[in-house]
Design a protein around this motif. Structure first.
Motif, PDB file in Angstrom:
ATOM      1  N   ASP A  21       0.810  -1.215   0.000  1.00 45.94           N
ATOM      2  CA  ASP A  21       0.000   0.000   0.000  1.00 45.94           C
ATOM      3  C   ASP A  21       0.841   1.263   0.000  1.00 45.94           C
ATOM      4  O   ASP A  21       0.545   2.209  -0.736  1.00 45.94           O
ATOM      5  CB  ASP A  21      -0.963   0.017   1.190  1.00 45.94           C
ATOM      6  CG  ASP A  21      -2.074  -1.009   1.056  1.00 45.94           C
ATOM      7  OD1 ASP A  21      -2.367  -1.438  -0.084  1.00 45.94           O
ATOM      8  OD2 ASP A  21      -2.653  -1.368   2.088  1.00 45.94           O
ATOM      9  N   LYS A  22       1.880   1.315   0.813  1.00 43.83           N
ATOM     10  CA  LYS A  22       2.719   2.518   0.888  1.00 43.83           C
ATOM     11  C   LYS A  22       3.430   2.749  -0.448  1.00 43.83           C
ATOM     12  O   LYS A  22       3.530   3.874  -0.929  1.00 43.83           O
ATOM     13  CB  LYS A  22       3.719   2.395   2.036  1.00 43.83           C
ATOM     14  CG  LYS A  22       4.504   3.643   2.285  1.00 43.83           C
ATOM     15  CD  LYS A  22       3.622   4.769   2.775  1.00 43.83           C
ATOM     16  CE  LYS A  22       4.474   5.987   3.119  1.00 43.83           C
ATOM     17  NZ  LYS A  22       3.713   7.191   3.260  1.00 43.83           N
ATOM     18  N   ASN A  44       2.324   1.802  -3.384  1.00 43.52           N
ATOM     19  CA  ASN A  44       1.299   2.280  -4.321  1.00 43.52           C
ATOM     20  C   ASN A  44       0.975   3.754  -4.087  1.00 43.52           C
ATOM     21  O   ASN A  44       0.785   4.506  -5.046  1.00 43.52           O
ATOM     22  CB  ASN A  44       0.028   1.443  -4.218  1.00 43.52           C
ATOM     23  CG  ASN A  44       0.115   0.159  -5.000  1.00 43.52           C
ATOM     24  OD1 ASN A  44       1.106  -0.113  -5.662  1.00 43.52           O
ATOM     25  ND2 ASN A  44      -0.925  -0.638  -4.925  1.00 43.52           N
ATOM     26  N   GLU A  45       0.899   4.170  -2.822  1.00 46.64           N
ATOM     27  CA  GLU A  45       0.616   5.574  -2.515  1.00 46.64           C
ATOM     28  C   GLU A  45       1.700   6.486  -3.072  1.00 46.64           C
ATOM     29  O   GLU A  45       1.403   7.512  -3.691  1.00 46.64           O
ATOM     30  CB  GLU A  45       0.505   5.773  -1.004  1.00 46.64           C
ATOM     31  CG  GLU A  45      -0.742   5.184  -0.388  1.00 46.64           C
ATOM     32  CD  GLU A  45      -0.725   5.247   1.130  1.00 46.64           C
ATOM     33  OE1 GLU A  45       0.086   6.014   1.702  1.00 46.64           O
ATOM     34  OE2 GLU A  45      -1.520   4.525   1.747  1.00 46.64           O
TER      35      GLU A  45
END
Length: 73
Positions: free
Chosen positions: A3-4, A6-7
């Protein structure tokens, strides 16, 4: 998927993070260029501890291809 990662990738590519699915076509972002590829290499190193070849990354068509490249490294 991370997730990080992708962010930060979404921020770099100036797209919404929700757009970044494994089927996302990298060329859909006007920001997918040589500078973004270099930044992505750094993000991969930071988040996955892996070194990716720039030419192989440039050959990726989708985000799923990028994750496949990371897994193969």
């Amino acid at each position: 998927m991370n997730d990080k990662f992708n962010e930060e990738l979404a921020d770099t590519m100036e797209v919404e993070v929700g757009q970044l699915t494994k089927d996302y076509k990298l060329e859909e972002s006007e920001m997918w260029d040589s500078m973004t590829i270099v930044t992505t290499i750094a993000l991969i190193d930071e988040h996955f501890g892996k070194s990716i070849d720039g030419e192989k990354l440039a050959d990726c068509k989708t985000l799923g291809d990028v994750y496949g490249l990371i897994e193969a490294s």
